[in-house]
Every structure is written in structure tokens, then in C-alpha cells.
Design a protein around this motif. Structure first.
Motif, short mmCIF file in Angstrom:
data_model
loop_
_atom_site.label_atom_id
_atom_site.label_comp_id
_atom_site.label_asym_id
_atom_site.label_seq_id
_atom_site.Cartn_x
_atom_site.Cartn_y
_atom_site.Cartn_z
N ALA A 16 4.47 -2.96 3.73
CA ALA A 16 4.40 -4.16 3.19
C ALA A 16 3.50 -4.72 3.20
CB ALA A 16 5.58 -4.42 3.87
N GLU A 17 3.02 -5.84 2.63
CA GLU A 17 2.20 -6.22 2.49
C GLU A 17 2.50 -7.51 4.08
OE1 GLU A 17 0.82 -8.97 -0.73
OE2 GLU A 17 -0.86 -9.08 0.14
N GLY A 18 0.87 -7.95 4.84
CA GLY A 18 1.11 -8.33 6.11
C GLY A 18 1.54 -7.78 6.83
N GLU A 19 1.69 -6.01 6.45
CA GLU A 19 1.88 -5.30 8.32
C GLU A 19 0.75 -5.80 8.46
OE1 GLU A 19 5.84 -2.73 8.40
OE2 GLU A 19 4.79 -2.48 6.63
N PHE A 20 0.58 -4.68 10.38
CA PHE A 20 -0.55 -4.76 10.48
C PHE A 20 -0.09 -3.13 11.36
CE2 PHE A 20 -3.90 -6.81 13.56
CZ PHE A 20 -3.91 -4.63 14.12
N ILE A 21 -0.89 -1.82 10.67
CA ILE A 21 -0.89 -0.84 11.02
C ILE A 21 -1.52 0.16 12.09
CG2 ILE A 21 -0.56 1.05 9.89
CD1 ILE A 21 1.50 -0.22 8.65
N SER A 22 -1.16 0.19 13.26
CA SER A 22 -2.03 0.57 14.08
C SER A 22 -2.36 2.68 13.77
CB SER A 22 -2.06 0.51 15.33
OG SER A 22 -1.87 -0.73 15.60
N ARG A 48 -12.87 9.93 -2.75
CA ARG A 48 -11.70 10.60 -3.55
C ARG A 48 -10.87 11.89 -3.40
NH1 ARG A 48 -9.93 8.79 -7.45
NH2 ARG A 48 -10.89 7.24 -9.43
N PRO A 49 -9.48 11.45 -3.05
CA PRO A 49 -8.43 12.80 -2.06
C PRO A 49 -8.48 14.18 -3.26
CG PRO A 49 -7.24 10.59 -3.56
CD PRO A 49 -8.89 10.09 -3.23
N THR A 50 -8.82 14.78 -2.50
CA THR A 50 -8.71 16.20 -3.21
C THR A 50 -6.68 16.22 -4.12
OG1 THR A 50 -9.47 17.01 -1.39
CG2 THR A 50 -8.61 18.50 -3.35
N ARG A 51 -6.02 15.63 -3.97
CA ARG A 51 -4.66 15.82 -4.46
C ARG A 51 -4.31 14.52 -3.88
NH1 ARG A 51 -1.09 20.77 -2.91
NH2 ARG A 51 0.52 19.93 -2.83
N GLY A 52 -3.59 14.13 -4.84
CA GLY A 52 -2.78 12.74 -4.11
C GLY A 52 -2.47 11.29 -4.22
N GLU A 53 -2.17 10.36 -4.47
CA GLU A 53 -2.23 9.23 -5.14
C GLU A 53 -2.66 7.73 -3.80
OE1 GLU A 53 -1.38 8.51 -8.27
OE2 GLU A 53 0.78 7.35 -7.39
N ILE A 54 -3.20 6.99 -4.20
CA ILE A 54 -2.36 5.59 -3.02
C ILE A 54 -3.40 4.59 -3.87
CG2 ILE A 54 -4.69 3.98 -1.84
CD1 ILE A 54 -5.93 6.18 -0.53
N ARG A 55 -2.19 3.91 -3.79
CA ARG A 55 -1.66 2.49 -4.37
C ARG A 55 -1.71 1.13 -4.33
NH1 ARG A 55 -2.92 5.43 -8.34
NH2 ARG A 55 -2.12 5.67 -10.64
N GLY A 111 -0.24 -1.89 -6.45
CA GLY A 111 0.32 -1.17 -7.59
C GLY A 111 -1.20 -0.35 -8.98
N ALA A 112 -2.10 -0.77 -7.92
CA ALA A 112 -3.31 -0.66 -8.97
C ALA A 112 -4.55 0.63 -7.82
CB ALA A 112 -4.37 -1.25 -9.08
N VAL A 153 0.62 -1.39 -0.11
CA VAL A 153 -0.16 0.55 -0.57
C VAL A 153 0.71 1.10 0.29
CG1 VAL A 153 -2.13 1.23 1.11
CG2 VAL A 153 -2.02 -1.08 1.28
N THR A 154 0.35 2.27 -0.88
CA THR A 154 1.74 3.36 -1.08
C THR A 154 0.59 4.34 -1.54
OG1 THR A 154 3.03 1.58 -3.05
CG2 THR A 154 3.37 4.60 -2.68
N VAL A 155 0.23 5.54 -0.95
CA VAL A 155 0.59 6.71 -0.60
C VAL A 155 1.18 7.96 0.14
CG1 VAL A 155 -1.41 8.10 1.85
CG2 VAL A 155 -1.33 5.47 1.63
N ARG A 156 0.81 8.65 -1.39
CA ARG A 156 2.14 9.38 -1.43
C ARG A 156 1.25 11.06 -1.95
NH1 ARG A 156 5.01 7.36 -0.70
NH2 ARG A 156 6.06 5.89 -2.01
N ASP A 157 1.44 11.94 -1.03
CA ASP A 157 0.93 13.01 -1.00
C ASP A 157 -0.13 12.96 -0.88
OD1 ASP A 157 2.54 15.54 -0.70
OD2 ASP A 157 2.05 15.94 -2.90
N LEU A 158 -1.25 12.60 0.21
CA LEU A 158 -2.33 13.08 -0.29
C LEU A 158 -2.79 13.48 0.86
CD1 LEU A 158 -4.33 10.60 -0.60
CD2 LEU A 158 -4.65 9.94 1.82
N PHE A 159 -4.11 14.61 0.35
CA PHE A 159 -4.13 15.23 0.62
C PHE A 159 -6.38 15.14 0.94
CE2 PHE A 159 -1.36 19.62 0.99
CZ PHE A 159 -0.60 19.29 0.58
N GLN A 160 -6.85 15.99 1.53
CA GLN A 160 -8.46 15.50 1.16
C GLN A 160 -8.77 16.71 2.41
OE1 GLN A 160 -10.01 15.01 -0.27
NE2 GLN A 160 -11.92 13.50 0.83
#
Ligand SMILES: Nc1ncnc2c1ncn2[C@@H]1O[C@H](COP(=O)(O)OP(=O)(O)OP(=O)(O)O)[C@@H](O)[C@H]1O
Ligand SMILES: [Mg+2]
Length: 255
Positions: free
Chosen positions: A27-33, A54-61, A64-65, A4-11
Motif C-alpha cells: 500500500a502507499e506509505g508502507e515501509f517494507i523491510s 527488465r524481469p525475465t517474466r512477470g510484472e511490476i506496477r 497502476g503503471a 506497488v503490485t508485483v506479480r509472478d516475478l522471475f529474474q
């Protein structure tokens, strides 16, 4: 490898920034609190991961998608208040969770029987087999929440989003739910994002603990700036002991 990749996300809602410049790699399998003060945008962040908005700006993958808009295919979600279907029996709630993945209404004849058998196996595992034919309203809060989590997992999501899932439970039930979640996670290798107001729970269950907070603060206009990730703690065994962190670092309390 980032899953999971989050880049420069704004809402921003209207002209009110809620979250700003969020960057994170998971990373796949990580547990994020995820912890942070009330109203700082934690649930908003989960909704963005779920592609409910949808975010105002930035992206989530995710892998890869862009995250798909359909719920239940690769991401399951459990809210603080049970999201089970009140008009379905306990067993049918689990079957419904699985049919999210297969496409609604796909189960007929033998397939339906097989789905019910799988649901009964799941219910036996989580100690709800004796109430399989009951309706959710007849269950205790802890049982309903167990059902909600099992329903989300029946769809075999690769990513599980939990928004204060144990907040309404008594301490004993909460601990047994921790065990249940840890077992399922070890079995499935799913990636988990869990929002909680309980720091100890965050460090106990998480591999990492992300703190959402406002890096800038205008005392005359508190809603002027949004929140971002201000800390990203390693919470795996051997990470900084929780007590040391608690004593030395300001983590915003809910207010
Ligand atoms: N759809 C929306 N439109 C406008 N404002 C919204 C919307 N959703 C959330 N907000 C506002 O965005 C801010 C962040 O809300 P969010 O629910 O993400 O906070 P949170 O960190 O989950 O809080 P809590 O810990 O209380 O659950 C709040 O001030 C909320 O009022
Ligand atoms: Mg919230």
C-alpha cells in the motif's frame, strides 16, 4: 489499495534463476523491510523496482503503471556506498537531487537561488549546514550517508529504495539516521523498500518484513533454484514480538 503490485516475478541471469515467482502487494506509505541471505537477489529485486533491468517474466506496477526507466522522478535510491557527486559541494548535491525532478540543468537565476535556499533549509534540518560549501570527501561516513539520503529525498520520490543504507555506519550514527528517516517518512508519506542484514533494524523500522529465501534447495547444485518471499511478517505495533519470531522461525543469516 495496492500501490506497488508485483506479480509472478522471475529474474534469471544466463540460465541461473535468481528470483522466482515473487508476488507482493504494497500500500502507499508502507515501509517494507527486506532481509535474506547474501546473494539471494534482494538488490536484484530493488533494481527491478527501479526498472534498471527488465524481469525475465512477470510484472511490476507502481500506481497502476509500469515503473518508468528514468531515475529520480518517482523513485529515489540510496545504496550502501554513498551515491553523492564527489565533484559538487554538499549544497549542490542537494540541488542536484531536486533538479532530477525538474529535469537536469533547469535552474537559472532566481530559480537557482531558490533551489539553493531550499537546499540550505534541508541541510540545517539534517545538521549539515556548517559544511554546505565543502566537498563530500571531507565529511565522515555518517555525514555522507545523511547527504545521500537527503539528496534522494530532495527529488520527493513517492517510492524510496534503500539498499543496506546504514550498513557502514557506527551504532550511534545508525540510531540517529533511523530517527531522521522516520521523521521524513512521517512527513512525506512515501513508500519505502529497505534491504538490511540487521533483523532488529528491519522490525524496528518496517511495517512489514519480507524474507527472501530459496523454497527449494538442491545440495548438488545450489544455484539451481531462485529465491522468493518465504515470509511476510506484520511488524507494526501489535504484530508478533520480534523476540518470539527470532526464537521460533528460521530467518536465513547472511553468509
Ligand atoms: N547483472 C548480473 N548478471 C549476472 N549475475 C548477477 C547480476 N547481478 C547479480 N547477479 C547475481 O545474482 C545473485 C543475486 O545478487 P544480488 O546482488 O541481488 O544479491 P543480494 O541478495 O543483494 O546479496 P547481498 O546481501 O550480498 O547484497 C548473485 O549471485 C549475483 O552474483
Ligand atoms: Mg545486495
Amino acid at each position: 489499495m495496492s500501490f506497488v503490485t508485483v506479480r509472478d516475478l522471475f529474474q534469471t541471469y544466463g540460465n541461473r534463476p535468481i528470483i522466482e515467482r515473487v508476488n507482493v502487494d504494497v500500500a502507499e506509505g508502507e515501509f517494507i523491510s527486506i532481509v535474506g541471505a547474501s546473494g539471494c537477489g534482494k538488490s536484484t529485486f530493488l533494481r527491478l523496482l527501479l526498472a534498471q533491468e527488465r524481469p525475465t517474466r512477470g510484472e511490476i506496477r507502481i500506481d497502476g503503471a509500469e515503473p518508468a526507466r528514468e531515475p529520480g522522478l518517482d523513485r529515489g535510491i540510496v545504496f550502501q556506498r554513498y551515491s553523492v557527486f564527489p565533484h559538487m559541494t554538499v549544497r549542490d548535491n542537494i540541488v542536484a537531487g531536486e533538479s532530477f525532478r525538474a529535469g537536469w540543468g533547469r535552474f537559472f537565476g532566481d530559480a537557482a537561488k531558490a533551489a539553493r535556499d531550499r537546499a540550505d533549509q534541508t541541510l540545517a534540518r539534517i545538521g549539515l549546514d556548517h559544511v554546505a560549501d565543502n566537498y563530500p570527501a571531507t565529511l565522515s561516513g555518517g555525514m555522507q550517508q545523511r547527504l545521500a539520503i537527503a539528496q534522494a529525498l530532495a527529488a520527493k520520490p513517492r517510492v524510496l529504495l534503500l539498499d543496506e543504507p546504514f550498513g557502514a555506519l557506527d551504532p550511534g550514527t545508525r540510531l540517529s539516521m533511523h530517527d531522521f528517516l522516520q521523521d521524513l517518512r512521517a512527513e512525506t508519506g512515501m513508500t519505502v523498500f529497505m534491504v538490511t542484514h540487521d533483523l532488529e533494524e528491519a522490525f524496528k523500522l518496517g511495517d512489514r518484513v519480507l524474507v527472501f529465501d530459496k523454497p527449494r534447495w538442491d545440495p548438488h547444485d545450489p544455484s539451481r533454484y531462485g529465491a522468493t518471499i518465504t515470509y511476510d511478517f506484520d511488524a507494526r505495533d501489535g504484530g508478533i514480538p520480534f523476540q518470539t519470531l527470532k526464537e521460533n522461525i528460521h530467518v536465513p543469516e547472511p553468509h
